[in-house]
Scaffold this active site. Structure first.
Site, short mmCIF file in Angstrom:
data_model
loop_
_atom_site.label_atom_id
_atom_site.label_comp_id
_atom_site.label_asym_id
_atom_site.label_seq_id
_atom_site.Cartn_x
_atom_site.Cartn_y
_atom_site.Cartn_z
N CYS A 152 0.86 -1.19 0.00
CA CYS A 152 0.00 0.00 0.00
C CYS A 152 0.89 1.23 0.00
O CYS A 152 1.59 1.47 -0.97
CB CYS A 152 -0.96 -0.02 1.18
SG CYS A 152 -0.25 -0.63 2.72
N SER A 153 0.91 1.99 1.07
CA SER A 153 1.79 3.15 1.11
C SER A 153 2.15 3.50 2.54
O SER A 153 2.15 4.66 2.91
CB SER A 153 1.14 4.33 0.40
OG SER A 153 -0.13 4.59 0.97
#
Lengths: 92, 206
Positions: free
Chosen positions: B114-115
């Site tokens: 994801c981040s």
């Protein structure tokens, strides 16, 4: 790392499944993200390890020079098997 | 402003809400209605997230450079060290790990899933950090990606690509430029960049 394909919220990236690495750190127990994500309490907690993989093992067909590169990832214990057990399984 | 728009311009209107925005509003209103959170609390957390910048991380790095005992503490228990030194409450957030770049080892952080990003110390992540290209290419061809950031590392240097896949967030302690050997802490903090704490670049002095 086991190479399972379960549905749901999984934090073990595909590119690491079925690969072997070396445990660098033991981070202790965390709430189980796979259970938390589906409305559970995240219990029982699972141990999380930082595991190092050699770049050459991850991308055996890649060309290019990435000598001396390792990829480190944080993986839940339920995805990991000791290396000698995996070898026994594959030989039986 | 006249009401006529025969020059092709559209009158200014708010963009229609997408599904996720509608969901966010619905859940938020429910949580407030049921007394689980308050609007003031929501604003406070949002403000905290949006106001934090990489300056906080830079102060940690500068202190670690000048104070070996603090450096050791940061490498051992980054969350406790950061909370104590910065006097901010990050204890409720995810676990924090500091990794140190040296002449032998270079760390660079990515979240391929994801981040994940140490927002408390670096603020909101840059768009490229969240891009599919960065997230996938960094683990496949790190040297090429680093080169695109202007970072060419010698081949004898070990590169560790840290994929933050679980509940731990990583902060890189970049290498201190030799030219800054006798600088004081405040001046050091001013040269520590966000990108150097993600590990995509080293710190370059003019």
């Amino acid at each position: 790392v086991q190479s399972r394909l379960p549905a749901g919220h999984i934090r073990t990236p595909f590119y690491l499944r079925g690969k072997s690495g070396e445990v660098l750190r033991v981070y202790g127990e965390f709430l189980d993200a796979e259970r938390l994500a589906v409305g559970g309490t995240g219990l029982p907690a699972v141990a999380v390890y930082q595991v190092a993989f050699d770049w050459d093992d991850l991308w055996p067909y890649a060309s290019g020079r990435s000598k001396g590169v390792r990829v480190l990832a944080d993986l839940q214990e339920n995805w990991l098997d000791p290396e000698h057990e995996q070898m026994q399984e594959s030989s039986s | 402003m006249s009401g006529k728009h025969d020059d092709g311009h559209q009158p200014l209107q708010p963009a229609p809400l997408d599904d996720y925005e509608i969901m966010e509003i619905a859940v938020r209103e429910l949580l407030i209605e049921k007394g689980l959170i308050t609007e003031a609390l929501r604003r406070k957390y949002l403000d905290q997230i949006e106001s934090s910048t990489a300056r906080l991380g830079a102060r940690l790095v500068a202190r670690a450079w000048v104070d070996p005992a603090f450096r050791d503490e940061l490498l051992t228990d980054a969350k406790a060290a950061a909370s104590r030194f910065l006097g901010i409450e990050i204890l409720h957030g995810p676990e924090l790990v500091a990794v140190e770049n040296t002449a032998r080892v270079h760390h660079v952080i990515v979240c391929t899933l994801c981040s994940c990003y140490p927002k408390a110390l670096l603020g909101i992540p840059p768009d490229w950090y969240k891009s599919f290209a960065y997230r996938s290419r960094m683990v496949v061809e790190p040297r090429a990606v680093l080169a695109q950031f202007g970072t060419s590392l010698p081949y004898e240097m070990e590169i560790r690509v840290v994929d933050s896949t679980a509940d731990l967030r990583y902060l890189v302690i970049p290498r201190r430029p030799p030219a800054a050997a006798d600088w004081d802490e405040d001046r050091l903090a001013s040269i520590v960049t966000r990108d150097s704490m993600i590990g995509v670049s080293d710190i370059a002095l003019e």
